[in-house]
Design a protein around this motif. Structure first.
Motif, short mmCIF file in Angstrom:
data_model
loop_
_atom_site.label_atom_id
_atom_site.label_comp_id
_atom_site.label_asym_id
_atom_site.label_seq_id
_atom_site.Cartn_x
_atom_site.Cartn_y
_atom_site.Cartn_z
N GLU A 80 0.81 -1.21 0.00
CA GLU A 80 0.00 0.00 0.00
C GLU A 80 0.84 1.26 0.00
OE1 GLU A 80 -4.03 -1.53 2.33
OE2 GLU A 80 -2.58 -0.25 3.35
N ASN A 81 2.02 1.20 0.65
CA ASN A 81 2.87 2.39 0.75
C ASN A 81 4.32 2.02 0.49
OD1 ASN A 81 4.02 1.46 3.31
ND2 ASN A 81 2.03 2.01 4.21
N ARG A 82 5.22 2.96 0.66
CA ARG A 82 6.63 2.75 0.31
C ARG A 82 7.45 2.16 1.44
NH1 ARG A 82 9.12 2.66 -4.60
NH2 ARG A 82 10.99 2.77 -3.30
N ASN A 83 6.86 1.88 2.59
CA ASN A 83 7.67 1.45 3.74
C ASN A 83 8.45 0.17 3.44
OD1 ASN A 83 6.78 3.63 5.23
ND2 ASN A 83 5.08 2.51 6.17
N VAL A 84 7.74 -0.87 3.03
CA VAL A 84 8.42 -2.14 2.72
C VAL A 84 9.29 -2.02 1.46
CG1 VAL A 84 8.10 -4.58 2.17
CG2 VAL A 84 6.71 -3.51 3.95
N PRO A 85 8.78 -1.43 0.37
CA PRO A 85 9.65 -1.25 -0.80
C PRO A 85 10.95 -0.52 -0.48
CG PRO A 85 7.38 -0.89 -1.44
CD PRO A 85 7.38 -1.07 0.06
N ASP A 86 10.88 0.50 0.36
CA ASP A 86 12.11 1.24 0.70
C ASP A 86 13.09 0.37 1.47
OD1 ASP A 86 11.26 3.50 -0.59
OD2 ASP A 86 10.55 4.52 1.22
N MET A 87 12.56 -0.57 2.28
CA MET A 87 13.44 -1.51 2.97
C MET A 87 14.15 -2.42 1.95
SD MET A 87 13.50 -1.20 6.32
CE MET A 87 13.97 -2.82 6.88
N PHE A 88 13.40 -2.92 0.98
CA PHE A 88 14.00 -3.74 -0.07
C PHE A 88 15.07 -2.97 -0.84
CE2 PHE A 88 10.29 -6.71 0.10
CZ PHE A 88 10.98 -7.91 0.00
N GLU A 89 14.75 -1.72 -1.19
CA GLU A 89 15.64 -0.93 -2.06
C GLU A 89 17.02 -0.69 -1.45
OE1 GLU A 89 15.19 -0.43 -5.07
OE2 GLU A 89 13.18 0.28 -5.59
N GLN A 90 17.11 -0.76 -0.12
CA GLN A 90 18.40 -0.49 0.52
C GLN A 90 19.48 -1.49 0.11
OE1 GLN A 90 18.22 0.25 4.82
NE2 GLN A 90 16.08 0.90 4.60
N SER A 91 19.08 -2.70 -0.26
CA SER A 91 20.07 -3.73 -0.59
C SER A 91 19.94 -4.30 -1.99
CB SER A 91 19.98 -4.88 0.43
OG SER A 91 18.67 -5.40 0.46
N MET A 92 18.86 -3.95 -2.70
CA MET A 92 18.66 -4.52 -4.04
C MET A 92 19.37 -3.68 -5.10
SD MET A 92 14.63 -5.63 -3.97
CE MET A 92 14.66 -6.38 -5.62
N PRO A 93 20.15 -4.32 -5.98
CA PRO A 93 20.75 -3.57 -7.10
C PRO A 93 19.71 -3.28 -8.17
CG PRO A 93 21.28 -5.89 -7.28
CD PRO A 93 20.52 -5.74 -6.00
N GLU A 94 20.04 -2.38 -9.09
CA GLU A 94 19.18 -2.08 -10.22
C GLU A 94 19.65 -2.90 -11.43
OE1 GLU A 94 17.82 2.51 -9.72
OE2 GLU A 94 19.95 2.19 -10.05
N ILE A 95 18.74 -3.55 -12.10
CA ILE A 95 19.10 -4.38 -13.25
C ILE A 95 19.24 -3.53 -14.51
CG2 ILE A 95 18.47 -6.38 -14.63
CD1 ILE A 95 19.17 -6.96 -11.69
N PHE A 96 18.27 -2.67 -14.76
CA PHE A 96 18.30 -1.78 -15.93
C PHE A 96 18.19 -0.33 -15.46
CE2 PHE A 96 16.07 -5.53 -18.12
CZ PHE A 96 17.27 -6.03 -18.61
N PRO A 97 19.27 0.22 -14.93
CA PRO A 97 19.20 1.56 -14.35
C PRO A 97 18.86 2.66 -15.34
CG PRO A 97 21.48 0.81 -14.53
CD PRO A 97 20.61 -0.37 -14.83
N GLU A 98 19.21 2.46 -16.61
CA GLU A 98 18.92 3.48 -17.62
C GLU A 98 17.43 3.58 -17.91
OE1 GLU A 98 22.07 4.15 -21.04
OE2 GLU A 98 21.64 2.03 -20.80
#
Length: 650
Positions: free
Chosen positions: A210-228
């Motif tokens: 519903e919100n960014r709380n959990v996604p932001d936790m994931f983003e701290q350690s997940m790399p970007e596959i297609f950053p462009e």
């Protein structure tokens, strides 16, 4: 867990099984289920045992396997029995593959069926038809954003066409390889549409928040596959009013394998395609199957458990089918996709040897084999009954994921060396004639990958433009040298369509609004069959490459030492331009092949005394590929520039 517990559960499941299943002839199914159920139950319990609906899900799992066994055509059941007896069938040296886009190669599935003679002419007997399923126009990721796992893209044909193709391929002894995209679906898939409409059942098929709380936790350690093109790992869906995990592209929704319903759905799809006649199933993006906060969400232990469970279930229903793991990760990780703590493969029998591919391209750019030799020394030994898929070029980019420690041991600085390789293959380096393009540039990390056809990366495009005969000859030699390595290294060599006739970069992708932002389309060509016909005209580049590969494949099939039973020995020599290894037959000690490759454009020598036991009994070498004896001067083997030898004693 005691074994009798799994037997009790199995008995309960079989007592409750639907009459339309139990009334069928399931003799082989029950035998295999009994033999494998302890492992299946153990894995299923480790993944989903804490759920209240575990027993119901286990019931559904068995009924799914049984239903697909019932649906399995008799000719495929007979093939299963034959392959159970010859369980090393895919390790033999007779197999040579080719990967292709159906639309680019032949237009349609019927067109592909009409071109099967082409593979037989070349000697190819394993064909990987890349994704042909329904995808949204403009948001297909080259076929890997599937909107229906059972519906064929109408531009290429129908499900009936797949069946006819598979049938004729089997009659011609050609293996069919098909993709199953196991990590994600298109955002236009039925499951995604239901989730978007608010259906909680299907929202649980994905990772939605519903919100960014959990996604932001994931983003701290997940790399970007297609950053462009697709920064971050989550996308806001306005209609659903939720964030959804989208690791690859915003239109590809990651599946939630912590939900057993997702596992069973995907197992059902895998078995469905096994029943359409696929001999081998390529499981896409397997490294990403399990998501965990605080991790990179790649190569997690649970991802391996999922693959083990898929393999055990497939062994019950369709044991003649083997899996390819599409896991382009570090060598220490990719080896695990054969199966950890095992002797024989218990996850995927085949894995892409991306490290070998990248090391070969390093040798092309540096014109030496220092990093190639160092990297191969640290390539983990594969399991028994598992094999590599060795390739020079594929539909994807060329990554430069060498181990930094190996680069340092070769006296290179990792960041500078990778930048040199990018500059070399994109033609920015002064002495380079490569015509590659950058892909996936990451401003944060400096990482860049490379697109381009084999011929254009090898300098053939530039050589043809300038008309330089010597340069054309060198480019053709380099193309053949690279193929000589993948055909002799150990594993299944996989050609990429168009490379066998020297196909150049296809710049027309820039005119397509759906493709112009993705440079990988430069090496996803539509075959010009008028140009391909020149393979029969001596003196043409097409003839030189095609006829040489045809001879190479034929010779390989006759060499028992090229079968893949961990029967390779790397031989370190003083000359840094040379890559040398031996192949031997485990049961026939006298059957040996010494592979010697020169990555310099100048002749190089090898002191036979450096070969140890491989040269100790030297009388006279013959190159089994060309049929000629190489030059030897004062106990030094002379290898011309961009040349390889497959040497055996006369």
């Amino acid at each position: 867990m005691y074994e009798q517990i799994s037997h009790t559960l199995l008995n309960d499941i079989l007592n409750r099984i639907k009459p339309e299943i139990s009334e069928q002839d399931l003799r082989h199914f029950y035998t295999r289920l009994g033999a494998n159920f302890y492992g299946i139950h153990l894995l299923f319990q480790r993944l989903y045992g804490d759920r209240d609906d575990f027993d119901q899900q286990a019931q559904k799992l068995v009924e799914t396997m049984a239903t697909q066994y019932i649906n399995r055509p008799d000719r495929l059941r007979q093939l299963d029995l034959a392959r159970e007896k010859d369980y090393n069938w895919f390790l033999h040296q007779q197999w040579t593959g080719m990967a292709l886009y159906c639309k680019g190669f032949a237009g349609t599935l019927k067109g592909l069926q009409e071109r099967l003679h082409y593979f037989q002419e070349l000697g190819v007997n394993m064909v990987h038809v890349m994704p042909i399923l329904l995808c949204p126009e403009g948001s297909s990721d080259g076929g890997y954003a599937v909107s229906d796992f059972r519906e064929i893209n109408p531009e290429v044909g129908t499900l009936e066409d797949v069946g006819q193709l598979a049938k004729e391929m089997k009659e011609r002894d050609i293996l069919l390889v098909l993709d199953v995209v196991v990590n994600h679906t298109s955002n236009k898939h039925y499951w995604a549409s239901c989730a978007r409409a608010g259906d909680k059942k299907y929202q649980d098929y994905y990772y939605t928040f519903e919100n960014r709380n959990v996604p932001d936790m994931f983003e701290q350690s997940m790399p970007e596959i297609f950053p462009e093109t697709s920064p971050g790992n989550f996308t806001w869906d306005e209609e659903m009013g939720r964030w959804v995990m989208t690791v690859f592209n915003d239109f590809q929704w990651d599946l939630n394998y912590s939900n057993p319903a997702v596992f069973i759905e995907m197992l059902n799809i895998i078995l469905f395609w096994a029943n359409q006649g696929a001999d081998i199933l390529r499981l896409d993006a397997v490294a990403f199957l399990w998501k965990k906060i605080g991790s990179t969400c790649q190569n997690e232990r649970e991802a391996h458990l999922i693959l083990q469970l898929l393999k055990d279930c497939c062994q019950v229903t369709a044991p003649g089918v083997v899996f390819i793991a599409e896991a382009i990760v570090a060598p220490v990780e990719v080896i695990k996709y054969f199966g950890e703590d095992a002797v024989i493969a218990k996850e995927c029998e085949i894995a892409y040897n991306a490290t070998f591919m990248a090391l070969l391209w390093d040798a092309v750019a540096t014109k030496n084999a220092r990093l190639l030799n160092q990297g191969i020394k640290n390539l983990p030994v594969k399991l028994e009954r598992a094999t590599w898929l060795n390739y020079v070029r594929c539909h994807d980019d060329i990554g430069l994921g060498f181990d930094d420690r190996d680069i340092l041991l070769c006296d290179y600085q990792p960041a500078h060396h990778r930048q040199f390789l990018v500059d070399y293959f994109t033609g920015k380096f002064e002495d380079s004639y490569a015509r590659g393009l950058p892909f996936g540039q990451n401003a944060k990390t400096g990482d860049t990958r490379i697109s381009g056809s084999l011929a254009s990366l090898a300098g053939l495009e530039y050589a043809l433009e300038t008309g330089d005969k010597e340069m054309i000859d060198d480019s053709v030699k380099l193309i053949l040298l690279l193929h000589g390595m993948i055909m002799s290294f150990g594993g299944i060599p996989l050609l990429y369509y168009g490379d066998e006739i020297g196909t150049l970069n296809d710049d027309t992708y820039r005119d397509d609004p759906y493709k112009k932002g993705d440079t990988r389309w430069v090496h996803r060509p539509s075959i010009d069959w008028d140009k391909a016909d020149q393979r029969n005209i001596p003196g043409t580049v097409e003839y030189e490459i095609f006829s040489a590969l045809k001879r190479m494949i034929a010779v390989r099939k006759e060499m028992d030492a090229f079968a893949d039973f961990n029967n390779r020995e790397l031989i370190e020599v003083e000359n840094p331009h040379l890559f040398v290894f031996g192949r031997y037959h485990l049961q026939k000690p006298n059957e040996k092949v010494l592979v010697v490759a020169n990555f310099s454009n100048r002749p190089k020598s090898l002191n036979i005394g450096e070969l140890g036991s491989w040269g100790a009994q030297y009388r006279q070498f013959v190159d089994v590929y060309s049929g000629e004896c190489p030059d030897v001067f004062k106990n030094n083997l002379v290898i011309p520039g961009f040349t390889f030898y497959w040497l055996s004693e006369r």
